[in-house]
Design a protein around this motif. Structure first.
Motif, PDB file in Angstrom:
ATOM      1  N   PHE A 100      39.531  28.622  46.635  1.00 20.30           N
ATOM      2  CA  PHE A 100      40.801  28.397  45.940  1.00 20.30           C
ATOM      3  C   PHE A 100      40.833  29.140  44.609  1.00 20.30           C
ATOM      4  CE2 PHE A 100      43.830  26.065  43.310  1.00 20.30           C
ATOM      5  CZ  PHE A 100      44.899  25.886  44.176  1.00 20.30           C
ATOM      6  N   ALA A 101      39.693  29.210  43.919  1.00 20.60           N
ATOM      7  CA  ALA A 101      39.616  29.948  42.649  1.00 20.60           C
ATOM      8  C   ALA A 101      39.908  31.430  42.864  1.00 20.60           C
ATOM      9  CB  ALA A 101      38.241  29.759  42.013  1.00 20.60           C
ATOM     10  N   ALA A 102      39.500  31.967  44.020  1.00 22.30           N
ATOM     11  CA  ALA A 102      39.800  33.366  44.335  1.00 22.30           C
ATOM     12  C   ALA A 102      41.235  33.544  44.806  1.00 22.30           C
ATOM     13  CB  ALA A 102      38.831  33.869  45.408  1.00 22.30           C
ATOM     14  N   LEU A 103      41.840  32.464  45.280  1.00 15.69           N
ATOM     15  CA  LEU A 103      43.216  32.513  45.795  1.00 15.69           C
ATOM     16  C   LEU A 103      44.261  32.425  44.690  1.00 15.69           C
ATOM     17  CD1 LEU A 103      45.372  32.151  48.147  1.00 15.69           C
ATOM     18  CD2 LEU A 103      44.885  29.694  47.972  1.00 15.69           C
ATOM     19  N   PHE A 104      44.055  31.493  43.742  1.00 14.32           N
ATOM     20  CA  PHE A 104      45.104  31.168  42.771  1.00 14.32           C
ATOM     21  C   PHE A 104      45.034  32.115  41.568  1.00 14.32           C
ATOM     22  CE2 PHE A 104      47.965  29.017  40.060  1.00 14.32           C
ATOM     23  CZ  PHE A 104      48.756  28.208  40.874  1.00 14.32           C
ATOM     24  N   THR A 105      45.892  33.115  41.583  1.00 18.82           N
ATOM     25  CA  THR A 105      45.959  34.123  40.525  1.00 18.82           C
ATOM     26  C   THR A 105      46.740  33.587  39.324  1.00 18.82           C
ATOM     27  OG1 THR A 105      45.982  35.839  42.218  1.00 18.82           O
ATOM     28  CG2 THR A 105      46.693  36.483  40.016  1.00 18.82           C
ATOM     29  N   ASN A 106      46.308  33.942  38.141  1.00 21.17           N
ATOM     30  CA  ASN A 106      47.018  33.532  36.926  1.00 21.17           C
ATOM     31  C   ASN A 106      48.225  34.453  36.724  1.00 21.17           C
ATOM     32  OD1 ASN A 106      47.790  32.520  34.448  1.00 21.17           O
ATOM     33  ND2 ASN A 106      45.726  32.492  33.612  1.00 21.17           N
ATOM     34  N   CYS A 107      49.183  34.344  37.642  1.00 15.93           N
ATOM     35  CA  CYS A 107      50.286  35.304  37.661  1.00 15.93           C
ATOM     36  C   CYS A 107      51.404  34.960  36.682  1.00 15.93           C
ATOM     37  CB  CYS A 107      50.850  35.438  39.072  1.00 15.93           C
ATOM     38  SG  CYS A 107      51.279  33.903  39.874  1.00 15.93           S
ATOM     39  N   LEU A 108      51.462  33.732  36.192  1.00 16.63           N
ATOM     40  CA  LEU A 108      52.512  33.367  35.242  1.00 16.63           C
ATOM     41  C   LEU A 108      52.035  33.505  33.807  1.00 16.63           C
ATOM     42  CD1 LEU A 108      55.330  32.276  34.654  1.00 16.63           C
ATOM     43  CD2 LEU A 108      54.451  29.964  34.997  1.00 16.63           C
ATOM     44  N   THR A 115      52.314  42.452  32.494  1.00 20.63           N
ATOM     45  CA  THR A 115      53.230  43.372  33.189  1.00 20.63           C
ATOM     46  C   THR A 115      54.374  43.799  32.272  1.00 20.63           C
ATOM     47  OG1 THR A 115      52.733  42.311  35.309  1.00 20.63           O
ATOM     48  CG2 THR A 115      54.703  43.678  35.215  1.00 20.63           C
ATOM     49  N   ALA A 116      54.925  42.850  31.519  1.00 28.14           N
ATOM     50  CA  ALA A 116      56.032  43.171  30.614  1.00 28.14           C
ATOM     51  C   ALA A 116      55.597  44.169  29.554  1.00 28.14           C
ATOM     52  CB  ALA A 116      56.559  41.900  29.962  1.00 28.14           C
ATOM     53  N   ILE A 238      39.054  43.129  44.504  1.00 25.06           N
ATOM     54  CA  ILE A 238      39.386  43.144  45.935  1.00 25.06           C
ATOM     55  C   ILE A 238      40.868  42.842  46.173  1.00 25.06           C
ATOM     56  CG2 ILE A 238      38.881  42.168  48.199  1.00 25.06           C
ATOM     57  CD1 ILE A 238      36.654  43.893  46.944  1.00 25.06           C
ATOM     58  N   HIS A 239      41.405  41.800  45.507  1.00 23.58           N
ATOM     59  CA  HIS A 239      42.817  41.452  45.707  1.00 23.58           C
ATOM     60  C   HIS A 239      43.745  42.623  45.372  1.00 23.58           C
ATOM     61  CE1 HIS A 239      46.216  38.261  44.990  1.00 23.58           C
ATOM     62  NE2 HIS A 239      46.525  39.144  45.919  1.00 23.58           N
ATOM     63  N   PRO A 240      43.641  43.232  44.172  1.00 23.77           N
ATOM     64  CA  PRO A 240      44.537  44.366  43.905  1.00 23.77           C
ATOM     65  C   PRO A 240      44.279  45.573  44.797  1.00 23.77           C
ATOM     66  CG  PRO A 240      42.963  44.052  42.101  1.00 23.77           C
ATOM     67  CD  PRO A 240      42.856  42.853  42.987  1.00 23.77           C
ATOM     68  N   LEU A 241      43.029  45.768  45.242  1.00 20.20           N
ATOM     69  CA  LEU A 241      42.751  46.870  46.166  1.00 20.20           C
ATOM     70  C   LEU A 241      43.504  46.681  47.479  1.00 20.20           C
ATOM     71  CD1 LEU A 241      38.926  47.713  45.879  1.00 20.20           C
ATOM     72  CD2 LEU A 241      40.858  49.263  45.484  1.00 20.20           C
ATOM     73  N   VAL A 262      50.618  44.881  42.232  1.00 23.97           N
ATOM     74  CA  VAL A 262      49.192  45.168  42.062  1.00 23.97           C
ATOM     75  C   VAL A 262      48.674  44.562  40.759  1.00 23.97           C
ATOM     76  CG1 VAL A 262      47.487  47.001  41.732  1.00 23.97           C
ATOM     77  CG2 VAL A 262      49.262  47.248  43.475  1.00 23.97           C
ATOM     78  N   LEU A 263      49.443  44.702  39.675  1.00 20.71           N
ATOM     79  CA  LEU A 263      48.975  44.169  38.398  1.00 20.71           C
ATOM     80  C   LEU A 263      48.931  42.641  38.421  1.00 20.71           C
ATOM     81  CD1 LEU A 263      47.933  45.068  35.708  1.00 20.71           C
ATOM     82  CD2 LEU A 263      50.266  45.120  34.827  1.00 20.71           C
ATOM     83  N   THR A 264      49.875  42.013  39.121  1.00 23.64           N
ATOM     84  CA  THR A 264      49.829  40.562  39.283  1.00 23.64           C
ATOM     85  C   THR A 264      48.597  40.156  40.077  1.00 23.64           C
ATOM     86  OG1 THR A 264      52.244  40.433  39.233  1.00 23.64           O
ATOM     87  CG2 THR A 264      51.085  38.537  40.125  1.00 23.64           C
ATOM     88  N   ALA A 265      48.298  40.912  41.135  1.00 21.58           N
ATOM     89  CA  ALA A 265      47.107  40.628  41.940  1.00 21.58           C
ATOM     90  C   ALA A 265      45.818  40.817  41.155  1.00 21.58           C
ATOM     91  CB  ALA A 265      47.094  41.527  43.178  1.00 21.58           C
ATOM     92  N   ALA A 266      45.852  41.677  40.136  1.00 20.29           N
ATOM     93  CA  ALA A 266      44.657  41.984  39.351  1.00 20.29           C
ATOM     94  C   ALA A 266      44.379  40.964  38.254  1.00 20.29           C
ATOM     95  CB  ALA A 266      44.795  43.377  38.728  1.00 20.29           C
TER      96      ALA A 266
END
Length: 314
Positions: A100-108, A115-116, A238-241, A262-266
């Motif tokens: 789950f730690a590898a799944l849940f990206t700190n995207c917010l 990104t902004a 791996i996720h962004p790749l 990609v940047l969100t995935a990273a």
């Protein structure tokens, strides 16, 4: 590279300031806990409502975007869970937390501001599209896997009730649901209410970034260095790749969408991974270490990904 570091460095400086404020005792950890409670209960739901209620859903909700991002996310979940089980000999319940730690990206908390700053605030449509289904997908996957692990593969009505309760009562889900209702129905929110929502939304991200630094003081590494390093590698590399491979290959995403995806995935593991571990009382040390390692590691990897994405557009 120096230009990119200068662009994103304010975000990490604010994180470091929050960390130092707690470490030096300038602010008590209880104050950070209270602030984060306000942000997660009111600030972030208002931010999601403000952005998604006005989002052009037809333009932002691209199935190819979701396939690219969540194929990577779910792959990292499986790799993290299997790696914890087969390499580090963790029980299945611990392995689910590590996955789950590898799944849940700190995207917010990190994905949106980085990104902004890297590509401009007008590029955030794909970010909020990803975020709009992020919590439901991640909680559904994580809780389902945990309930199956606890029950030796048996799924019960009680498990379904738990999944539904945890998803529905989440303040972020309430904000998202309200946003979709307003967006799809065409309802007009009275300006005093919308202005109030916008004020809370504008304050949420800077306060959350500062608070993240404070919360990280509680995420001290505890033995599970190997598991944390694995999660950091999955989250930051791996996720962004996987996303960039799909976005520029079979999914044929436009450049600006690819950059956001990609940047969100990273981004590193989100603090929700630590909360998830605490919810079940499993692998809390590994989850804490993963959040800490990945967040620190992103200071190195995020500029590299921004450089790669800019070269992609040149």
């Amino acid at each position: 590279m120096l230009e990119i570091l200068l662009i994103i460095s304010p975000i990490f400086i604010i994180i470091g300031t929050g960390f130092a404020a707690i470490r030096t005792g300038v602010i008590p950890i209880a104050a950070i806990d209270g602030m984060m409670k306000v942000i997660l209960t009111f600030g972030f739901p208002c931010l999601l409502f403000s952005k998604i209620s006005r989002l052009d859903l037809a333009a932002a909700f691209d199935p190819a975007l979701f396939v690219s991002f969540y194929t990577g996310a779910l792959s990292c979940f499986m790799l993290g869970m299997l790696g914890a089980r087969l390499i580090f000999n963790r029980p299945w319940t611990d392995s689910v937390v590590i996955g789950f730690a590898a799944l849940f990206t700190n995207c917010l908390m990190l994905g949106v501001p980085i990104t902004a700053r890297a590509f401009g605030p007008d590029t955030l449509g794909p970010n909020f599209a990803i975020i709009s289904i992020h919590s439901p997908i991640c909680f559904l996957v994580g809780i389902t896997a945990m309930e199956l692990a606890k029950a030796d593969g048996q799924f019960s009505a009680a498990s379904l009730k738990l999944i539904t309760r945890e998803v529905v009562r989440n303040p972020l889900m309430i904000g998202l649901a309200a946003a979709f209702i307003v967006n799809l129905s065409g309802l007009t929110v009275p300006s005093p209410i919308m202005d109030s929502v916008d004020m809370l939304a504008e304050a949420a991200l800077p306060a959350a970034i500062f608070g993240l630094g404070g919360v990280l003081t509680k995420c001290e590494p505890k033995r599970a260095f190997g598991e944390a390093a694995m999660v950091a590698g999955l989250s930051l590399i791996i996720h962004p790749l996987i996303v960039i491979g799909l976005a520029t290959g079979p999914m044929h995403l436009p450049l600006e969408v690819t950059q956001s995806a990609v940047l969100t995935a990273a981004m590193p593991s989100g603090l929700i991974a630590f909360v998830f571990a605490q919810l079940y009382g499993r692998a809390t040390g590994a989850a804490a270490s993963a959040v800490m390692f990945a967040t620190v590691g992103s200071l190195i990897t995020a500029p590299i990904w921004i450089l790669i994405l800019r070269q992609l557009g040149s």
